[in-house]
Motif scaffolding. Structure first.
Motif, PDB file in Angstrom:
ATOM      1  N   PHE A 125       1.037  -0.993  -0.198  1.00 16.15           N
ATOM      2  CA  PHE A 125       0.039  -0.058  -0.127  1.00 16.15           C
ATOM      3  C   PHE A 125       0.725   1.657   0.209  1.00 16.15           C
ATOM      4  O   PHE A 125       2.062   2.041   1.201  1.00 16.15           O
ATOM      5  CB  PHE A 125      -1.233   0.202   1.141  1.00 16.15           C
ATOM      6  N   ASP A 126       0.449   2.352  -0.767  1.00 13.99           N
ATOM      7  CA  ASP A 126       1.261   3.341  -1.230  1.00 13.99           C
ATOM      8  C   ASP A 126       0.703   4.291  -0.348  1.00 13.99           C
ATOM      9  O   ASP A 126      -0.942   4.397  -0.213  1.00 13.99           O
ATOM     10  CB  ASP A 126       1.575   3.919  -2.497  1.00 13.99           C
ATOM     11  N   GLU A 127       1.120   4.767   0.560  1.00  7.47           N
ATOM     12  CA  GLU A 127       0.008   5.883   1.273  1.00  7.47           C
ATOM     13  C   GLU A 127       0.457   7.706   0.807  1.00  7.47           C
ATOM     14  O   GLU A 127       0.989   7.829   0.088  1.00  7.47           O
ATOM     15  CB  GLU A 127       1.095   6.328   2.764  1.00  7.47           C
ATOM     16  N   PRO A 128      -0.713   8.121   1.061  1.00  8.20           N
ATOM     17  CA  PRO A 128      -0.606   9.223   0.653  1.00  8.20           C
ATOM     18  C   PRO A 128       0.058  10.867   1.176  1.00  8.20           C
ATOM     19  O   PRO A 128       0.499  10.106   2.986  1.00  8.20           O
ATOM     20  CB  PRO A 128      -1.864  10.156   0.894  1.00  8.20           C
TER      21      PRO A 128
END
Lengths: 238, 276
Positions: B257-260
């Motif tokens: 999961f890439d984070e904002p």
């Protein structure tokens, strides 16, 4: 994720829906990257109605609204996870250690996505889908990477195309968190096929925008690899 | 090709835009004469102020803000790669040059696209300093420094677009366009990371995806990776989920999961490279 359960009160079939109409209207195999698909496979993937298009009225009901979109993502993640699990179980002969470790990484990411959606959807999660990879020769590197490229590009275009159909900001953000990881996968796989093709004009248009796809287009492209009948009647699409 | 569609969307949100086409040129002049003196973080406010003056009413502020924020980042990236490709002896390998050219062209296309979408509301290009006041003094003479900054900028771009998606939900097309840029930035990031890995050294184990928080080997870019090591998604701890051999590892949980990044955090990072 409480909202998911509240949003899915209607499980009753309806006669007609936008998604079904769209699926019928569109040519069945628009996804040109999926060179592995054959009409024989299509026949096993779905029943065909008299127009020769898949009949999505029967089968596993995806729910509606955001639940349907999340189940849609769950289907794609199940497909990808199963694919990379199979690669890791029997890697093609000439696989390098680095390549193997990257593909195992991707497998673990897809499993994390799959298990996440399953748990998050709870009672609303569709059952495990049965996949059909009979068109893929897992002992052949070119064949495996071509399929991986098709799956990853399709996954990115699916998340990009579905964003606008999501109602809850929380789910849109989650989709975005996964979408960019899929794009990283896609870039890597493409570079493994041919270095430098990470974002070529097959997937990025003249405005520098990735080509996105509607859920009905994506499910149509994925259909040859899915044995389970999917009822996408209330899946939002355009 | 889709530029017209975007303009149409903005027209739909701002029905009177046609009546305002005349004052538009004036606004462009006013903004560009101001441009070099305006601090980046205050740009959206200043632009809306000028537009309010010219148009007599507020424009769809969310759209203008997000697109101008994106445009600023794209200006930064486009100029960065343009300068790198023009720098003598920096990128000597043909394959590398081709890849950077692909990326540069995309960033220029993003600039053009966003400028067209914004029309008179587009912010002017800031003046950049890619050495970040000397922190990366050899950015255009040392290939590894250049790649490290490219790595950081691309990952920033991915986080920035992700963080703004929710702000665009009211407009289906603009949201889709933003998502379609977002994934292209992620593709760039993945490739740059592979280019760095091939160089070895601090990047010898770098992957196309982000492991933990700052995995670039460059501590100066720590803020870019703040909270990237999050392993909780929608109240679910990803490391409690079943993997192949036991639970999903912490590394895989953070990679998957890439984070904002918030707009403020991104602007603070961008500010490192903005002179005025």
């Amino acid at each position: 994720m409480k909202n998911l359960k509240m949003n899915n009160e209607d499980h009753q079939p309806r006669e007609d829906s936008l998604s079904h109409t769209n699926l019928k209207r569109r040519s069945f195999l628009k996804f040109t990257g999926a060179t592995l698909a054959t009409s024989a496979l299509l026949a096993t993937a779905c029943n065909k109605n008299k127009d020769g298009f898949p009949d999505m009225e029967d089968g596993v009901y995806m729910g509606k609204g955001d639940v349907a979109i999340l189940n849609y993502a769950y289907i794609l993640e199940q497909l990808e996870a199963a694919f990379y699990t199979k690669i890791a179980e029997s890697p093609y002969g000439e696989i390098s250690d680095l390549e193997n470790s990257l593909l195992v990484d991707i497998r673990d990411h897809e499993i994390a996505h799959r298990e996440f959606f399953k748990l998050a959807l709870g009672d609303n999660a569709i059952p495990d889908i049965e996949v059909d990879f009979s068109s893929i020769n897992f002992s052949n590197r070119d064949n495996v990477l071509a399929a991986a490229k098709a799956f990853e590009d399709l996954g990115v275009s699916a998340y990009n195309g579905a964003g606008q159909l999501i109602q809850q900001p929380e789910y849109l953000l989650l989709a975005g968190k996964i979408a960019s990881v899929e794009a990283r996968h896609a870039a890597l796989i493409r570079d493994l096929v041919r270095n430098g093709t990470f974002a070529d004009d097959e997937v990025v248009d003249a405005n520098g925008l990735e080509i996105s796809k509607s859920p009905s287009d994506v499910l149509t492209a994925a259909a040859p690899f899915i044995k389970t009948k999917i009822n996408a009647r209330d899946l939002p699409t355009y | 090709m889709n530029v017209f569609k975007v303009i149409k969307d903005i027209e739909n949100a701002d029905l009177e835009i046609y009546e305002r086409l005349n004052p538009r040129r004036m606004v462009i002049r006013t903004i560009s004469s101001f441009g070099s003196k305006i601090a980046l973080s205050s740009l959206p406010f200043v632009v809306s102020g000028l537009l309010r003056k010219a148009y007599g009413q507020e424009l769809p502020q969310k759209i203008v803000d997000v697109l101008n924020f994106a445009l600023t980042l794209e200006y930064l990236e486009a100029e960065f790669y343009t300068k790198a490709l023009a720098a003598n002896g920096l990128i000597t390998n043909t394959t590398a040059k081709d890849a950077i050219t692909v990326i540069r062209d995309h960033e220029n296309q993003h600039v053009d696209f966003l400028k067209s979408a914004l029309g008179a509301k587009a912010v002017a290009k800031p003046k950049f300093d890619f050495t970040a006041s000397g922190t990366f003094s050899d950015v255009f003479s040392n290939y590894d420094t250049f790649l490290a900054i490219a790595n950081a900028l691309e990952d920033t771009g991915v986080r920035a677009y992700k963080g703004q998606a929710g702000e665009l939900m009211e407009n289906d097309n603009i949201l889709r366009y933003a998502l379609n840029i977002h994934s292209v930035e992620a593709r760039h990031a993945a490739h740059i990371r592979q280019m760095r890995r091939a160089r070895g050294g601090v990047a010898a184990n770098l992957k196309p995806w982000i492991t933990g928080s700052n995995d670039t080997g460059i501590s100066a870019v720590d803020p870019i990776y703040a909270n990237e090591d999050n392993k909780i998604q929608a109240d679910i701890d990803i490391t409690t989920l079943n993997g192949i051999n036991g639970k999903i590892s912490t590394g895989a949980a953070t990679e998957s999961f890439d984070e904002p990044l918030s707009k403020d955090a991104v602007l603070e990072i961008a500010q490192l490279f903005i002179v005025s």
